[in-house]
Write a protein that holds these residues in place. Structure first.
Motif, PDB file in Angstrom:
ATOM      1  N   GLN A 128      42.035  41.929  35.442  1.00  0.00           N
ATOM      2  CA  GLN A 128      43.426  42.301  35.674  1.00  0.00           C
ATOM      3  C   GLN A 128      43.553  43.321  36.803  1.00  0.00           C
ATOM      4  OE1 GLN A 128      44.069  43.341  31.476  1.00  0.00           O
ATOM      5  NE2 GLN A 128      45.815  41.936  31.468  1.00  0.00           N
ATOM      6  N   VAL A 129      42.656  44.288  36.826  1.00  0.00           N
ATOM      7  CA  VAL A 129      42.705  45.302  37.878  1.00  0.00           C
ATOM      8  C   VAL A 129      42.414  44.671  39.230  1.00  0.00           C
ATOM      9  CG1 VAL A 129      41.584  47.389  38.751  1.00  0.00           C
ATOM     10  CG2 VAL A 129      42.208  47.212  36.333  1.00  0.00           C
ATOM     11  N   ALA A 130      41.480  43.723  39.276  1.00  0.00           N
ATOM     12  CA  ALA A 130      41.199  43.023  40.535  1.00  0.00           C
ATOM     13  C   ALA A 130      42.423  42.247  41.006  1.00  0.00           C
ATOM     14  CB  ALA A 130      40.005  42.084  40.353  1.00  0.00           C
ATOM     15  N   MET A 131      43.154  41.648  40.062  1.00  0.00           N
ATOM     16  CA  MET A 131      44.375  40.919  40.425  1.00  0.00           C
ATOM     17  C   MET A 131      45.431  41.862  40.975  1.00  0.00           C
ATOM     18  SD  MET A 131      46.069  38.129  40.714  1.00  0.00           S
ATOM     19  CE  MET A 131      45.079  36.933  39.804  1.00  0.00           C
ATOM     20  N   ILE A 132      45.573  43.042  40.377  1.00  0.00           N
ATOM     21  CA  ILE A 132      46.527  44.028  40.875  1.00  0.00           C
ATOM     22  C   ILE A 132      46.182  44.420  42.305  1.00  0.00           C
ATOM     23  CG2 ILE A 132      47.347  46.404  40.592  1.00  0.00           C
ATOM     24  CD1 ILE A 132      46.978  45.955  37.541  1.00  0.00           C
ATOM     25  N   ARG A 133      44.904  44.683  42.544  1.00  0.00           N
ATOM     26  CA  ARG A 133      44.478  45.019  43.907  1.00  0.00           C
ATOM     27  C   ARG A 133      44.855  43.903  44.891  1.00  0.00           C
ATOM     28  NH1 ARG A 133      40.772  49.177  44.676  1.00  0.00           N
ATOM     29  NH2 ARG A 133      39.764  50.060  42.806  1.00  0.00           N
TER      30      ARG A 133
END
Length: 278
Positions: A128-133
């Motif tokens: 999820q954090v990678a997607m936000i980035r």
């Protein structure tokens, strides 16, 4: 300036029915650019509760950024809880668990923190954090970046830290890298606005945290039913808290909190309020 209506913890299945029409009418008058709903649309994730929530949400203006909460996962049905945790949410509300809205002034990203393996706690993961980035990468620096979750990244000192979303420090590092400005959440049924500087001591970075109470549930936990109106400019945010007035049978403005951004640090301010327009 962009205007967001921030609703949370509707809990259809245990709503106070007399609040629904006045809330809808006020949201229509506010005429927000985006309606944000930060989880717990239902009380027990039943089909009829999702149907009622969907019908009411469809009566509100759009666009809408909606994320699920822990109550939107079945509690007692073990099969559905662990093997089909958000099937009904995706069937009745939306199959997009990572919704996004972007225009010339704001980027609003919804992130699902609800998990099957815990009854009430939430979590963010590396994917999820990678997607936000990825979603925020390359956006104009003038665009205000807003993350919506059910579970909070920060709380007042009077609250239990166990209610924070799990792996929050990992996510906050990414938020600092991406220049995330504003974190919207619910879960606690209490209202709060402040910044992340005390809990996450990060050089030259402090995001603004805005937590909504329960808009329509009968489970107020000592606070009247409430919701937020968030007015966003590039270097200024105002948070209007509206609370239910039992005598007047309407939601009334209870408090306005302004915040200013200096560099990548948001902090409270006390002068020069924006006009609400309603």
């Amino acid at each position: 300036m962009r205007t967001l209506v921030h609703l949370s913890d509707l809990h259809f299945g245990r709503v106070d029915e007399k609040l629904l029409a006045p809330l809808r009418e006020l949201v229509e008058r506010i005429a927000p650019d985006v309606v944000v709903v930060s989880g717990d649309l239902t009380q027990r994730a039943k089909s009829e509760e999702f149907e009622a929530a969907k019908t009411w949400l469809d009566s509100l203006p759009g666009p809408q950024i909606i994320v699920p909460g822990n109550h939107d996962i079945s509690l007692y049905n073990v099969f559905r809880r662990f093997l089909q945790p958000l099937t009904r949410y995706k069937r009745y509300i939306t199959d997009d668990l990572d919704p996004i809205y972007v225009d010339e002034e704001i980027a609003v990203l919804g992130v699902n923190t609800a998990r099957s393996l815990t009854f009430k706690d939430g979590r963010v993961n590396d994917e999820q954090v990678a997607m936000i980035r990825k979603q925020l990468d390359g956006l104009d620096p003038a665009i205000t970046r807003i993350i919506v979750t059910h579970h909070p990244f920060d709380l007042p000192k009077t609250e239990d830290d166990d209610d924070l979303v799990d792996r929050a420090p990992m996510a906050m590092k990414a938020f600092a890298d991406c220049g995330v400005d504003l974190l919207l959440s619910g879960h606690m049924h209490t209202s709060h606005a402040g910044n992340t500087s005390a809990r996450y001591q990060m050089s030259e970075y402090a995001a603004l945290v805005v937590q909504a109470g329960t808009a329509t549930s009968t489970r107020g936990r000592g606070e009247v039913n409430s919701f937020n109106v968030v007015r966003v400019e590039h270097e200024r945010v105002e948070v209007d808290r509206y609370g239910w007035d039992e005598v007047g049978m309407r939601f009334s403005l209870m408090k306005t909190e302004p915040f200013l951004r200096t560099g990548n640090i948001w902090s409270g301010h006390t002068e020069g309020l924006m006009a609400s327009g309603i």
